[in-house]
Design a protein around this motif. Structure first.
Motif, PDB file in Angstrom:
ATOM      1  N   PHE A   1      23.208  20.050  63.574  1.00  0.00           N
ATOM      2  CA  PHE A   1      22.661  19.191  64.695  1.00  0.00           C
ATOM      3  C   PHE A   1      23.439  19.272  65.846  1.00  0.00           C
ATOM      4  N   ASP A   2      22.965  19.552  66.998  1.00  0.00           N
ATOM      5  CA  ASP A   2      23.786  19.562  68.216  1.00  0.00           C
ATOM      6  C   ASP A   2      23.162  18.166  68.985  1.00  0.00           C
ATOM      7  N   LYS A   3      22.183  17.967  69.625  1.00  0.00           N
ATOM      8  CA  LYS A   3      21.808  16.814  70.386  1.00  0.00           C
ATOM      9  C   LYS A   3      20.542  16.661  70.455  1.00  0.00           C
ATOM     10  N   TRP A   4      19.924  15.626  70.986  1.00  0.00           N
ATOM     11  CA  TRP A   4      18.572  15.276  71.424  1.00  0.00           C
ATOM     12  C   TRP A   4      18.236  15.451  72.806  1.00  0.00           C
ATOM     13  N   THR A   5      17.350  16.130  73.076  1.00  0.00           N
ATOM     14  CA  THR A   5      16.646  16.128  74.425  1.00  0.00           C
ATOM     15  C   THR A   5      15.231  15.403  74.576  1.00  0.00           C
ATOM     16  N   VAL A   6      15.211  14.733  75.434  1.00  0.00           N
ATOM     17  CA  VAL A   6      14.300  13.864  76.117  1.00  0.00           C
ATOM     18  C   VAL A   6      13.349  14.932  76.931  1.00  0.00           C
TER      19      VAL A   6
END
Length: 227
Positions: A54-59
């Motif tokens: 997992f890297d990150k969330w994008t909104v």
């Protein structure tokens, strides 16, 4: 207005609260139903594929602020519009290192792919990348094998006599090139104004002792000159 007094009454009815949805790409949301503004929403990224993390969330839309965009499971407070978020992933990186057992280049060098040669070379590679390691013996030495470790402080887990050799980046690897004196090649030492021990030709790495002759009357030993 007519010709009589008028009395009117304003009447009210309950207004259904507006609810908003959350769409999660590559993940799940709790609660799964639409919620009103101010509700805490939990989003969880799916398990990554092999070789990914997992890297990150994008909104994508919704204008919300995540509690922690780098956490696989995080929360946000619902605003006044539908929300779309996407979980993103990246390649896992593994360290592939090549080293000489002596820590220097006196017996030879190591090289990763087509990079520079030296006594210590290493870098991170994406999961499942094929990496070529090459050992080059110095004059008077020959390559024997690679001693393979999974960490610098660990013991030798395996050996490999192939040179060059290909390493598949499935975890961290530390390859140590083992060299030894090439006994097929021997070298002589000629001492002007002195003696040498041993007197016979020797292989690389052998300790040699040289002794100057006694000086003539009125002379004293000064220094050695390597011709």
């Amino acid at each position: 207005m007519g010709t009589a007094n008028v009395e009117v009454t304003a009447n009210y009815k309950d207004v259904a609260p507006v609810s908003y949805t959350t769409t999660v790409n590559n993940g799940t949301v709790t609660p799964t139903t639409a919620v009103v503004a101010g509700t805490e929403v939990i989003i969880t990224a799916n398990e990554p594929e092999t070789g990914k993390e997992f890297d990150k969330w994008t909104v994508v839309s919704g204008g919300i602020t995540l509690a922690d965009e780098t956490a696989r499971e995080t929360t946000f407070t619902m605003g006044i519009s539908d929300v779309v978020v996407t979980a993103t992933y990246k390649d896992i990186q593994y360290w592939i290192g090549a080293y000489t057992t002596t820590g220097d280049t006196t017996q030879g060098t190591v090289q990763i792919n087509s990079g520079s040669k030296g006594s210590s070379r290493g870098q991170n590679f994406a999961y499942n990348t094929n990496v070529t390691l090459t050992a080059e013996a110095a004059e008077g030495f020959r390559f024997v094998r690679w001693d393979i470790k999974y960490s610098p402080s660990a013991g030798v887990s395996a050996t490999n006599s192939n040179n060059p050799t290909t390493v598949n980046a499935l975890q961290d690897y530390y390859y140590y090139a083992v060299f030894e004196a090439d006994t097929s090649t021997k070298y002589t030492t000629t001492v002007n104004n002195g003696t040498v021990a041993p007197t016979t030709a020797v292989v690389a790495g052998t300790e040699v002792t040289i002794t100057a002759n006694e000086p003539e009357t009125g002379k004293e030993f000064d220094k050695w000159t390597v011709v």
